[in-house]
Design a protein around this motif. Structure first.
Motif, short mmCIF file in Angstrom:
data_model
loop_
_atom_site.label_atom_id
_atom_site.label_comp_id
_atom_site.label_asym_id
_atom_site.label_seq_id
_atom_site.Cartn_x
_atom_site.Cartn_y
_atom_site.Cartn_z
N SER A 120 0.96 -1.58 -0.11
CA SER A 120 -0.14 0.06 0.37
C SER A 120 0.76 0.83 0.07
N LEU A 121 2.31 1.02 0.88
CA LEU A 121 2.76 2.73 0.55
C LEU A 121 3.35 2.32 -0.28
N THR A 122 4.10 1.58 -1.38
CA THR A 122 4.31 1.65 -2.16
C THR A 122 3.63 2.31 -3.41
N ALA A 123 2.14 2.07 -3.61
CA ALA A 123 1.52 2.59 -4.37
C ALA A 123 0.42 3.67 -4.10
N PHE A 124 0.58 4.21 -2.60
CA PHE A 124 0.38 5.41 -2.71
C PHE A 124 1.19 6.90 -3.29
N ARG A 125 2.70 5.80 -2.92
CA ARG A 125 3.67 7.25 -3.24
C ARG A 125 4.00 7.20 -4.77
N LYS A 126 3.10 5.46 -5.07
CA LYS A 126 2.50 6.12 -6.91
C LYS A 126 1.66 7.35 -7.41
N THR A 127 1.00 7.13 -6.36
CA THR A 127 -0.18 7.63 -6.73
C THR A 127 -0.21 9.20 -6.75
N TYR A 128 1.03 9.47 -5.23
CA TYR A 128 1.93 10.87 -4.85
C TYR A 128 2.40 11.59 -6.04
N GLU A 129 2.94 10.76 -6.34
CA GLU A 129 3.78 11.12 -8.35
C GLU A 129 3.13 11.91 -9.31
N LYS A 130 1.44 10.87 -9.81
CA LYS A 130 0.87 11.18 -10.30
C LYS A 130 -0.20 12.60 -10.17
N THR A 131 -0.62 12.93 -8.07
CA THR A 131 -1.61 13.90 -7.91
C THR A 131 -0.73 15.14 -8.02
N VAL A 132 -1.42 16.44 -8.01
CA VAL A 132 -1.23 17.33 -9.05
C VAL A 132 -2.20 18.20 -7.30
N SER A 133 -3.57 18.83 -7.03
CA SER A 133 -4.10 18.89 -6.90
C SER A 133 -3.13 19.01 -5.30
N LEU A 134 -2.76 20.10 -4.48
CA LEU A 134 -2.61 20.10 -3.65
C LEU A 134 -3.34 19.31 -2.36
N GLY A 135 -5.12 19.45 -2.26
CA GLY A 135 -5.34 19.06 -1.50
C GLY A 135 -6.12 17.78 -1.70
N HIS A 136 -5.26 16.38 -2.85
CA HIS A 136 -5.43 15.23 -2.79
C HIS A 136 -4.01 15.43 -2.48
N ARG A 137 -2.77 15.61 -2.05
CA ARG A 137 -1.33 14.72 -1.41
C ARG A 137 -1.75 15.08 -0.56
N LEU A 138 -2.03 15.98 0.04
CA LEU A 138 -2.20 16.17 1.43
C LEU A 138 -3.34 14.70 2.00
N ASP A 139 -4.16 14.26 1.20
CA ASP A 139 -4.91 13.64 1.66
C ASP A 139 -4.06 12.18 1.60
N ILE A 140 -3.66 11.93 1.18
CA ILE A 140 -2.42 11.20 0.32
C ILE A 140 -1.32 10.70 1.48
N VAL A 141 -1.17 11.54 2.18
CA VAL A 141 -0.08 12.31 2.94
C VAL A 141 -1.08 11.48 4.81
N PHE A 142 -1.75 12.36 4.19
CA PHE A 142 -2.85 11.95 5.49
C PHE A 142 -3.29 9.97 5.78
N HIS A 143 -3.28 9.53 4.90
CA HIS A 143 -3.46 8.12 4.70
C HIS A 143 -1.89 7.64 5.46
N MET A 144 -0.97 7.90 5.08
CA MET A 144 0.05 6.88 4.78
C MET A 144 0.37 7.64 6.60
N ILE A 145 -0.24 8.31 7.44
CA ILE A 145 -0.03 8.88 8.08
C ILE A 145 -1.48 7.41 9.12
N ARG A 146 -1.68 7.57 8.82
CA ARG A 146 -2.63 6.20 9.17
C ARG A 146 -2.32 5.42 9.32
N ILE A 147 -1.73 4.84 8.57
CA ILE A 147 -0.80 3.65 8.43
C ILE A 147 0.39 3.63 8.91
#
Length: 389
Positions: A120-147
């Motif tokens: 999941s961490l590998t997949a989230f990092r890959k998704t983060y690289e494809k994400t432009v929106s600042l809000g969506h990037r933050l949501d991914i980071v929050f998800h990794m904090i929850r993990i």
């Protein structure tokens, strides 16, 4: 206080932190054979097809792995992952960047849900690289904090909190700024930085929407616990005792309310009984369990200090009666804390009296100045002798 429908504004409850709590309870000797907790954990594992997590838990808790159950879970995982990979391929070939990002995010969230931490961490990092929106990037980071909180991976938590900080500085919105405060507070509490946790929790008590971490009642309970150990009495009164949001929740949590008000109202007998209950709560809480003995000890010192500050001297019997314990217990407790320099008093064992000797801060500063002045004069004299030669 946040109303019930605000729960929809929280992020997805993935991973489900209560699953980690059930797993933690089953590691404790007193809960190891708790069938109800085991049933809840197994129901969550089967409900979300958590094959990787089932293998991990079985090894950790010395369970007999059910091969049939594991095979069924793995088959479900393989089928779901095949669909997700096909969706990613289709998006990359036929759709736009947003659709590719959404397909990758769906796979990352699925891997997280089934308990595949590394995947999941590998997949989230890959998704983060494809994400432009600042809000969506933050949501991914929050998800990794929850993990990180789910597995109590301190390195993962701290790195992503720092990343969230830098993103927030670039222009994070109000909701995500508040959410980061709650995440910071939870982690601060888990590493025994109670003062920091209290500040973050009290800042967000009226704007709480982080239901992916806990419900509001649990949040208020944590806020009371950390505020009582971290805040001065005057701040506790203004921010907690008189806090309308906190009082509204405590109306439905009489034991926690008794714990808070018994200390503030100097009802030490009731406070000690409530503290024993709270100590058990902390012991069974995976975030606070490493600190439950420290917390209980510091709260007893706080109560003793609060009582002693009101008197120049008092009898051991009076203190024992006030706290609802024996004279021997009070004698041993005070002797231990006095020897450690935590209480400013002395015990007259023959007379059965405790005499306070509160430190005079002005006198201490005066003595320190005199001492530093003597050191300075000695150095000047040595220097003058060298210069004369």
């Amino acid at each position: 206080m946040p109303v019930e429908n605000l729960e929809d504004e929280g992020l997805a409850r993935n991973p489900k932190l209560e699953v980690a709590q059930w797993r933690f309870l089953l590691t404790l000797p007193e809960h190891k054979l708790d069938q109800d907790t085991k049933n809840k954990l197994m129901a969550a594992i089967i409900g979300d097809n958590m094959a990787p997590y089932y293998e991990e838990v079985s090894k950790d808790l010395n369970w007999n792995l059910d091969a049939a159950v594991l095979r069924k879970l793995k088959e479900a995982n393989a089928a779901d992952l095949k669909k997700l990979d096909e969706a990613i391929d289709d998006a990359e070939k036929n759709l736009g960047e947003m659709e590719v990002r959404d397909a990758n995010l769906a796979k990352a969230e699925y891997l997280c849900r089934i308990g595949d931490k590394d995947g999941s961490l590998t997949a989230f990092r890959k998704t983060y690289e494809k994400t432009v929106s600042l809000g969506h990037r933050l949501d991914i980071v929050f998800h990794m904090i929850r993990i990180g909180l789910f597995y109590m991976d301190h390195d993962l938590i701290t790195r992503n909190i720092e990343k969230a900080d830098s993103l927030i500085e670039e222009g994070g919105d109000w909701d995500r700024r508040n959410r980061l405060k709650v995440y910071r507070g939870v982690y601060s509490m888990a590493i025994r930085e109670f003062s920091t946790a209290a500040n973050y929790f009290l800042d967000t008590i009226s704007t709480f929407t982080s239901y992916e971490l806990m419900d509001y009642r649990q949040f208020v309970t944590y806020t009371v616990f950390v505020s009582m150990i971290a805040l001065a009495r005057t701040d506790l009164r203004e921010k907690v005792i008189k806090g309308s949001e906190i009082l509204e929740v405590l109306h439905g949590a009489p034991t926690i309310k008794e714990y808070l008000f018994s200390l503030y109202n100097c009802q030490y007998n009731r406070f000690f009984k409530s503290l024993a209950y709270v100590e058990q709560l902390l012991k069974n809480d995976r975030l606070l369990s490493p600190h439950y003995q420290y917390y209980a000890r510091e709260m007893r010192i706080l109560a003793y200090t609060q009582l002693l500050e009101s008197y120049r001297s008092l009898t051991l019997q009076y203190m024992a009666d006030a706290f609802g314990v024996t004279v021997e217990f009070v004698d041993q407790e005070l002797a231990r804390f006095i020897a450690a320099g935590r209480l400013h008093c002395k015990i007259d064992k023959v007379g059965g009296i405790v005499e306070t000797n509160r430190p005079d801060s002005k006198n201490y500063q005066y003595q320190a100045t005199i001492k530093q002045g003597d050191v300075l004069l000695n150095r000047i004299q040595k220097l003058s002798r060298v210069i004369n030669i």
